[in-house]
Every structure is written in C-alpha cells, then in structure tokens.
Scaffold this active site. Structure first.
Site, mmCIF file in Angstrom:
data_model
loop_
_atom_site.group_PDB
_atom_site.id
_atom_site.type_symbol
_atom_site.label_atom_id
_atom_site.label_comp_id
_atom_site.label_asym_id
_atom_site.label_seq_id
_atom_site.Cartn_x
_atom_site.Cartn_y
_atom_site.Cartn_z
ATOM 1 N N TYR A 1 0.764 -1.188 0.056
ATOM 2 C CA TYR A 1 0.001 -0.034 0.136
ATOM 3 C C TYR A 1 0.811 1.271 0.032
ATOM 4 O O TYR A 1 1.833 1.301 0.810
ATOM 5 C CB TYR A 1 -1.027 0.189 1.177
ATOM 6 C CG TYR A 1 -1.502 1.219 1.517
ATOM 7 C CD1 TYR A 1 -2.914 1.492 0.865
ATOM 8 C CD2 TYR A 1 -1.204 2.424 2.166
ATOM 9 C CE1 TYR A 1 -3.741 2.831 0.973
ATOM 10 C CE2 TYR A 1 -1.996 3.280 2.269
ATOM 11 C CZ TYR A 1 -2.976 3.526 1.615
ATOM 12 O OH TYR A 1 -3.707 4.862 1.884
ATOM 13 N N HIS A 2 0.484 2.204 -0.814
ATOM 14 C CA HIS A 2 1.590 3.327 -1.181
ATOM 15 C C HIS A 2 1.137 4.451 -0.176
ATOM 16 O O HIS A 2 0.063 4.983 -0.318
ATOM 17 C CB HIS A 2 1.594 3.842 -2.622
ATOM 18 C CG HIS A 2 2.461 4.557 -3.175
ATOM 19 N ND1 HIS A 2 2.992 5.553 -2.386
ATOM 20 C CD2 HIS A 2 3.217 4.421 -4.294
ATOM 21 C CE1 HIS A 2 4.359 6.039 -2.998
ATOM 22 N NE2 HIS A 2 4.385 5.337 -4.262
ATOM 23 N N GLY A 3 2.072 4.924 0.528
ATOM 24 C CA GLY A 3 1.882 5.933 1.630
ATOM 25 C C GLY A 3 2.078 7.225 0.766
ATOM 26 O O GLY A 3 2.456 7.086 -0.281
#
Length: 659
Positions: free
Chosen positions: A131-133
C-alpha cells in the site's frame, strides 16, 4: 557574564601564529553579537516559528538529503584511487553506506521496525505488493533493512516522472528503481531478484484518504500479469501510519485529483515530516496455481490480503497525534468492535468477513462543524444557502470567528461564485469516473458512493424538490419498477437538495400514490440522497440555473445518470422541470447500454430487449460473422442502400451473447 569570561579565556590562550588573526576576528564577531543582538528576541522567534520549521523545513531537508545521496554516489563514481578490489564493486560500497544512513534515519525519526523479515527468501525471487503512503519512506527503510540484514537488493517500480527530476537518475540506478514494463518486471523476477510494486501508484499516494486507508488500484492488472508470467510468490506488505508521516491537504484533494486524472501531473502539495511510529509488516508468501489462475483472481486475492493487514495493524481513522504517541506507548490490541473503527473497516472492505468485492471502497468522512454553538442560528441559516463543504466552513470560521461575520460572508460568497463557475464548465462527460462522494440519505448516514455501487450498475436521478407533483408521480412509478431495475443489477439512488427528514416525510406521500391508501410507511425500495449543500449536484452538473426556490437558491435538475460497475458514466439524460420522465424508456436505455457493454453491437431506433441488433461499423465482416453470428453468415443481413455502402448490418438471433 559567563560568555564574557569565556571570551576573555580564549583571548588569553597562546594561539599559533597562523591561527591568531582568525581567532581574533572570530572573538570580535562573537563580542559584537553578544552586545548588539537581542538573544531573548531570537528565542521568541524560535518558539514562534518552531511549528513552521517542523512542518515545512524538514521536508526540504529531506529533499536535500536525497540530493546529498546523489552527490555521494557521484563522488564514488569518480574515485579513481579506489583499490583494485573495489574497481568493479564501488556501487556496492555506496549502496551499503547509504542504506546504513537511511536505516539510522528511520530508527531515529520514526522508530522504524520491520516485522516478518523471515518471510523474505535468502535466495530466489519474490514480489512485494504494498500500500503506497504519501511518500514511500517505508520502502526506503525496507530497502535499507534488506541490504543490511539479508544482503539482498530490493528492486522497485517507480513512476516515470521521478526519473525526470534532475539528479535522481543515478540514485534510482543505484537502488535498482525502474519504471519497467510488464515484460521487464517479469524478466527481473525470473533472474531471481526481489521486486516491489505499489499498484495504486501516484493516485493512491496523493489521493487516498488517511481516515480509512482506501486502496486505489482501480482495474490495474499489470502486477498480476507479472506474478503469473514470472510464477513468483507474492509477499503482501503494509506499513502502519504510512499516511501520517506525510499528508496531502484535504481542502484541494478533489481539484488536484481532477488535474491528475486529466494530465497525469502530480501537482498535489505535500506537508508533514511528522515523527510517527512506522512498522512495516510483511505477510506470508502467497502462492497461486499459475497455470489456471487469471489476473483478476490474483488481483482480488492480493487486494483482500492488503485490506486484511490494514484491518489488523492500522488504527482507523488515521491520526498524526496517535501515530506520534505510539512511539512511546506500549502496543495494545486494537478494538475493532468500536463503532467508528468497525464502520470504517467495513467500508474499506475489511470488516468481520472477508471482502469479496473488487471495487474501490473509498470512504471520505464528513466532519461536523465542531466548535460552533448550536445557538448560532443566523450563521447556520446563512451557510445553508451556500455551496461549501463543512471542513472548509470550519476552517473559515476558526480563522475569522463570530465577530467577523461580514468578512466571513464575503469569503463564502466568493467561494460560492467560484464553485458555480467551475461546475458550469467541468460537468461530467460520458466515460468520466464518478467521484467517491460521501452522503447521507433518508435511511443512513456517511455512505460512500463507490461502496454503494459495489459490482452493480447505478442509476442516479435527481429531482427539483420534495412535495412537488411531478416528482411525486415519478418516484411512485420508480417504486413500481424497482424490481425491474433489480433484475438488471441496477442500484437506484434519488437525489435532491432537501434534508433527510424531509425525504422521510415525503416517502409516505409516494407510497400513498403507489398503494392508493393513506395508511402507509416511509420505506422505499431505494434511498434518497440529502444533498443539502448542493455539492454533489453541482459537481455532477445536476443544478438547474433556471429553477430556484423561495430563497433564490438553484434547485437540482431533473436528470438521469447511469454508471457502470467500473464507476464510469455510461448515459446521461436531462429533462425540463415541467416534463416528467418515462421510466419505461429509461429501462430500455439500461438494456441497450448493458447490451453494448457485453458485445460490440448497437441498437437501432425503437429497439427493445430481444429484438435484432446491428453490428458496429468498426467491425470487419469476418469478425461480425465469427463473433456476432456464431459463424453463421445467414444471421447477418446487410441492408441494401442507394449509396452502395454495406454499413447497415442487422444481426438476427442472440449468438453474440453466447460467444
């Protein structure tokens, strides 16, 4: 006094001759600073500007550090005095040195931890899906940990625009960051490398909501094709508080996302640098039956696993303060049965049961205007007449206060005019994706539009006002035809600018028209959105400038919009306020649009379900016979025309639905 004694002691020291002039100049400068600079005032300025330094200066230092790494690599690349043993491996030395520094930064600033490193193979390939912050700091820290503790490089797929930033290409080369295609990524894994991919990319990084950590993968299948092509196990990855360290402002998120979707330019500003606790969790490797599995199944499985990790490890809604407090507080078991968190998890597809939908479950919380007294009826009535979100109203109110109502009104009027200007020029077009609005209805609160659609179709229809004759007959007819829409997997949503309470009271009148008696309830087979601030109708272009209420406020138009399971606008119809809609015709429209999504056919005038269709002009005759006629050329009737052109091809039967 202590400073004067210290200066005198330095003057009494017998300095070497070559240093004496420089020491005298330094002491003279210090004496001048002590005598003429107000240190108390400097201390006040430091206290005053400290929040600014923390929020904005630190990101600048972070960028400077990245450029420092670039300079470091550049120096290593030109060190001709390196021993012969390092002549072919100086990149390795640079890589380990930078990794050690990043590991120190992670430990000091974020208390970074890595859990599940035992799931990373010592040899062979593996694909990390994460999951991309807002900024991929967790990926930088993970790379450092793997270099130091596993002696393995983690290759990364980055967005193409980062390679265009001056000076970043050498650093990307050093840490094996590539904007690879499916074929290149597959080859990387077949060579036995570790590779990480964030399917959400820039869209997820900049526009995912930190309250729910929604996954914005859309319909991307590239990473799934890489998994199948390379026959590589997948390691799901999620980092706690990855959206709390850096954030994007809420006030312009929709506008900046509109720019990004149109131009693919990531213009959304970023702020933060907060020292929140960051813990990266690496899940157990996921294996597939690569000979039979489809990319869609791979995507759904991996997405479900990422959601499960968000549910297990992330406290929702996200909070910067809680993330900072986690640095010093002992970890406690998360209570997923708390109402707010349980609801958020359910909306993000990570409720008590495993999610089966592959939709983008985006949820945007609607803030209440806390801090405004309920007795301020004048302000509330004033606000209800203008198109502003609650969060923006709250910011203006906090800045100006009750004593500045006049200036407050001017600013709100300005924003109303700006929003109306934008709404008249940027209405939705066919093929546009509907924004993931959060709304209240006559039955429920804080619903997400994308979650409401799920894997179904959606018919969104607006009406000018409740308790009006034409609208009452329209919704009564829709109640009768609701089973027909349900058979076609079409969810129904009505919308107007009236409140939820008004909708519930009006529903009794609608049911009375349907059943022909007064003793009825207020439950309808569909819900009605209470768009009291007109934000949804405005963005979708459903506002009728010629229809106003008694207060002079524009009403919602008599519109119908049909959205597909991909959230894209498939059809749009506008009716004048005095003309009631024909829902049998709308059912015919649904049948035609759904048919066109299943096969490359078109429907002629006055077509109804079950009748003959016509082939699309772009199809060759061979494809028409093979795909639409089941191989039988007799089922394709070419209508003779005076022009001699063979474009009107009538398809008999329904073989195209079986192919």
């Amino acid at each position: 006094m202590a400073i004067s004694e210290w200066i005198q002691a330095l003057q009494d020291v017998a300095w070497p001759g070559f240093l004496q002039p420089h020491v005298e100049v330094l002491l003279l400068w210090i004496t001048w600073a002590v005598d003429y600079i107000d240190l108390d005032y400097l201390e006040y300025l430091l206290w005053l500007l400290l929040p600014f330094f923390i929020l904005f200066i630190f990101p600048i230092f972070l960028v400077l550090f990245i450029y420092g790494c670039v300079i470091f690599v550049h120096i290593y690349g030109h060190r001709h005095q390196i021993r012969e043993a390092y002549h072919t491996s100086y990149w390795e030395g640079a890589r380990v040195a930078i990794a050690s520094f990043w590991d120190g930064v992670g430990n000091v600033w974020h208390g970074y931890e890595l859990k599940g490193i035992e799931n990373v193979p010592d040899e062979g390939s593996a694909l990390f899906i994460y999951y991309h912050g807002c900024l991929p700091l967790d990926v930088y820290y993970l790379i450092s940990k793997l270099v130091i503790h596993k002696n393995r490089s983690l290759h990364c797929v980055g967005d193409k625009f980062i390679f265009k930033i001056p000076g970043w290409r050498p650093l990307c080369k050093l840490f094996s960051i590539t904007a690879g295609t499916v074929e290149e990524c597959t080859e990387e894994l077949k060579e036995g490398n570790l590779l990480c991919i964030a399917p959400g990319g820039v869209r997820e990084a900049l526009f995912s909501d930190p309250n729910v950590y929604d996954i914005l993968w859309g319909k991307r299948l590239g990473f799934a094709k890489v998994i199948i092509g390379s026959k590589t196990p997948v390691i799901p990855m999620f980092t706690e508080n990855c959206r709390e360290s850096f954030r994007t402002p809420e006030w312009g998120r929709s506008f900046f996302r509109w720019i990004y979707e149109k131009t693919k330019i990531p213009l959304c500003p970023i702020y933060g640098g907060f020292p929140v606790k960051m813990i990266t969790h690496l899940g157990k490797p996921i294996y597939f039956d690569f000979d039979t599995v489809t990319p869609e199944e791979v995507r759904k499985t991996v997405k479900r696993e990422i959601r499960s990790m968000i549910k297990e490890h992330q406290r929702l809604p996200g909070s910067v303060w809680q993330g900072i407090a986690q640095r010093w507080s002992a970890p406690s078991k998360k209570k997923t049965d708390e109402p707010e968190q349980a609801e958020l998890l359910q909306r993000n597809g990570a409720g008590t049961t495993s999610p089966t939908s592959d939709s983008e479950d985006v949820v945007v919380l609607r803030r209440e205007r806390s801090g405004i007294d309920n007795d301020d009826a004048e302000i509330d009535e004033f606000l209800d007449n203008f198109i502003l979100t609650d969060s923006l109203q709250m910011r203006l109110w906090c800045c100006l206060g009750n004593q500045n109502l006049f200036f407050y009104a001017i600013i709100v009027r300005f924003f109303k005019s700006l929003f109306c200007f934008i709404s008249t020029r940027f209405t939705m077009k066919l093929g546009d994706t509907v924004p993931n609005f959060t709304f209240d209805t006559d039955l429920r609160k804080d619903q997400s539009l994308h979650s409401y659609i799920g894997d179904n179709w959606l018919m969104l229809f607006s009406h000018p006002a409740d308790f009006t004759p034409v609208c009452t007959t329209e919704l009564a007819e829709l109640v009768k035809l609701a089973p027909e829409f349900s058979m076609r997997h079409v969810e129904i949503l009505a919308i107007s600018i009236d409140s939820s309470e008004t909708h519930r009271a009006w529903a009794k009148d609608i049911n009375a028209v349907v059943k022909g008696c007064l003793s009825v309830g207020h439950h309808l087979p569909f819900e009605i959105i209470a768009d009291t601030d007109r934000s949804i109708c405005t963005e979708l272009g459903m506002i009728d400038p010629d229809e106003v209420n008694s207060q002079g406020i524009c009403l919602s138009a008599r519109a119908v919009m049909l959205f597909g399971p991909d959230r894209k606008l498939k059809s749009k119809i506008l009716y004048p306020a005095t003309f009631g809609r024909n829902f049998v015709e709308i059912l015919r429209m649904v049948d035609g649009v759904q048919l066109g999504s299943k096969a490359p056919v078109a429907t002629p005038a006055n077509w109804t379900s079950g009748k003959n269709v016509i082939a699309q002009p772009s199809l060759s005759q061979e494809r028409v016979v093979e795909e639409l006629c089941g191989g039988d050329p007799d089922k394709c009737k070419i209508v003779p025309l005076p022009s001699g052109k063979r474009y009107l091809r009538v398809i008999e039967g329904d073989a195209y639905l079986k192919s």
